[in-house]
Design a protein around this motif. Structure first.
Motif, mmCIF file in Angstrom:
data_model
loop_
_atom_site.group_PDB
_atom_site.id
_atom_site.type_symbol
_atom_site.label_atom_id
_atom_site.label_comp_id
_atom_site.label_asym_id
_atom_site.label_seq_id
_atom_site.Cartn_x
_atom_site.Cartn_y
_atom_site.Cartn_z
ATOM 1 N N ARG A 17 -5.996 0.444 4.112
ATOM 2 C CA ARG A 17 -7.002 0.157 3.079
ATOM 3 C C ARG A 17 -7.622 1.419 2.476
ATOM 4 N N ILE A 18 -7.340 2.582 3.068
ATOM 5 C CA ILE A 18 -7.832 3.836 2.492
ATOM 6 C C ILE A 18 -7.237 3.992 1.087
ATOM 7 N N HIS A 19 -8.032 4.466 0.153
ATOM 8 C CA HIS A 19 -7.527 4.650 -1.211
ATOM 9 C C HIS A 19 -6.269 5.533 -1.192
ATOM 10 N N PRO A 20 -5.241 5.155 -1.963
ATOM 11 C CA PRO A 20 -3.976 5.911 -1.906
ATOM 12 C C PRO A 20 -4.138 7.421 -2.130
ATOM 13 N N GLY A 32 0.800 -1.220 0.000
ATOM 14 C CA GLY A 32 0.000 0.000 0.000
ATOM 15 C C GLY A 32 0.830 1.267 0.000
ATOM 16 N N ARG A 83 -6.666 9.330 -1.375
ATOM 17 C CA ARG A 83 -7.201 9.946 -0.158
ATOM 18 C C ARG A 83 -6.183 9.882 0.983
ATOM 19 N N TYR A 84 -5.468 8.740 1.072
ATOM 20 C CA TYR A 84 -4.447 8.592 2.111
ATOM 21 C C TYR A 84 -3.487 9.781 2.072
ATOM 22 N N ALA A 97 -13.421 2.279 2.568
ATOM 23 C CA ALA A 97 -12.111 1.727 2.209
ATOM 24 C C ALA A 97 -12.282 0.421 1.461
ATOM 25 N N ALA A 98 -11.219 0.005 0.795
ATOM 26 C CA ALA A 98 -11.227 -1.293 0.115
ATOM 27 C C ALA A 98 -11.493 -2.388 1.134
#
Lengths: 210, 227
Positions: free
Chosen positions: B58-61, B3, B63-64, B104-105
């Motif tokens: 698991r947060i979308h990259p 990730g 948004r992370y 999140a995914a």
């Protein structure tokens, strides 16, 4: 930081969302708001890098304590009444003329809470997390610390349960200082490994700032 | 998972913004609230720190990278509570009158089984080990920058719960954690300083025995780096 940001009136923003979440969790009996207040109070006022500074100053003044600290930092800190979450597997690493230690958590933000409190924003930043392992010397130069080529830079990536505190070198010219006076010159940055401790005459107005 | 959180050794994030004098654990009231709420509710919700870290991963990259530190914590707490049906996102949306971010995914666990068969230590101080080339879809604490690289066991830290399984409630799988020392040059190539080292604590399942170096290599290493 403006007051607007502090109170975040934006209904899309995290302030509104955490408020709604807390209300829901209180209604469901999973959270007690008074307990949240206590936790915040603890990390704002009771816990912080002054605890770590006391540990370092004691280690500089008391050879037997120093030995215990390097062998079992958890037990040594407990002697000073210092313990708590994220401190159960504390390890002390020591700077010398030949080794300079630096602590990072590349995967998240692991940090030794009982001795240093919660981490500063830069410790959690993408720049720090990405660069500490690959470019520690360049990163240290940004903090004003230049490590000679022949000195080993030893980076500790706290990826498991161990949490690290750096015991900085005691500066020259501090022989006459008391343990309490020494604790006053030990900075948070020096215990992460991005700063050196300066004797008071040289620390000047920066004393206690970082 | 491979990730965005796994940042060790990445370039491009620029200089360190050191603009924080003194001890300022929270920069707004809501950050303090998120911190306290997280610390109160994770265990009560039947979750654990490994699952919480994985919920952040698991947060979308995109948004992370865009969200602030405690905004990511809030996302993760919402994910864990929603996954368990304790508080749904719809309930929060109804209170604020606005929809939150996309969830999140989903957590993905491979059928990959852990290898440690018992709690006996497989490695000893001084052993040469290679960080295994693993790429699990789920949670792991073996960062990409050490995988495939050779290091030396410096200390056995004792026995700990394995995060790769614990994050997915697939068992605690107690096993040894070792402090492993890597030469900076082994990790980042010949431009790194020859003296520099990275030490990282790795679970036994992340490691495999490495072949011993030829005797000549040992000799010259000892000469350069007396201990």
């Amino acid at each position: 930081m403006s007051d607007d940001h502090r109170h975040d009136p934006n209904p899309h923003g995290p302030a509104a969302r955490v408020k709604a979440l807390e209300e829901l969790l209180v209604e469901k009996g999973l959270v007690d708001s008074a307990r949240l207040d206590e936790i915040i109070e603890t990390y704002q006022h009771a816990v912080g890098p002054r605890a770590g500074a006391r540990v370092v100053a004691r280690a500089w003044c008391d050879r037997a304590f120093h030995r215990r600290l390097m062998t079992d930092a958890v037990a040594a800190c407990a002697e000073l009444g210092i313990a708590g979450p994220e401190g159960g597997h504390l390890v002390a690493v020591e700077n010398t003329a030949r080794v300079h230690n630096l602590v990072v958590c590349t995967l998240c933000s692991c940090y030794p809470w009982p001795v240093l409190g919660l981490p500063p924003a830069w410790y959690k930043s993408f720049a720090y997390r990405s660069r500490a392992v690959k470019d520690p010397r360049g990163l240290l130069r940004e903090f004003g610390v230049v490590i000679p080529d022949e000195v080993e830079v030893r980076v500790w990536d706290s990826s498991a349960e161990q949490r690290y505190i750096v015991i900085p070198e005691r500066p020259a010219g501090t022989k006459s200082m008391t343990e309490a006076e020494l604790a006053d010159i030990v900075t948070r940055d020096s215990m992460i490994g991005v700063g050196k401790v300066l004797a008071p005459s040289r620390a000047g107005g920066r004393r206690g700032a970082r | 998972m491979n990730g965005i959180h796994d940042m060790g050794g990445m370039d491009g994030f620029g200089e360190i913004d050191r603009g924080e004098a003194g001890y300022t654990p929270f920069h707004s009231d809501w950050e303090a609230r998120v911190f306290a709420l997280t610390n109160s509710v994770i265990a009560r919700a039947g979750s654990n720190a490994d699952e919480f870290r994985h919920a952040i991963e698991r947060i979308h990259p995109a948004r992370y990278l865009a969200a602030s530190y405690y905004a990511r914590w809030l996302d993760a707490v919402e994910t864990i509570l929603a996954d368990r049906g304790i508080v749904t996102r719809a309930e929060i949306d109804a209170r604020t009158g606005h929809p939150g971010v996309a969830p999140a995914a989903a957590a993905r666990v491979e059928s990959r089984r852990h290898r440690a068969k018992d709690e006996r230590a497989k490695f000893r101080t001084g052993d040469r080990v290679r960080a295994r080339n693993i790429n699990p879809a789920g949670h792991t604490r073996s960062p990409r920058y050490v995988r495939g690289k050779i290091g030396v066991i410096r200390r056995d830290r004792g026995i700990y719960v394995f995060p790769d399984t614990n994050a997915h409630h697939a068992g605690e799988v107690h096993q040894h954690v070792y402090s492993v020392e890597f030469r900076a040059r082994e990790l980042f190539g010949e431009t790194a300083n020859a003296h520099d080292r990275v030490l990282i604590d790795l679970w036994e399942d992340y490691l495999e025995q490495a072949a011993n170096p030829p005797p000549s290599a040992i000799k010259s290493k000892r000469k350069r780096n007396p201990r």
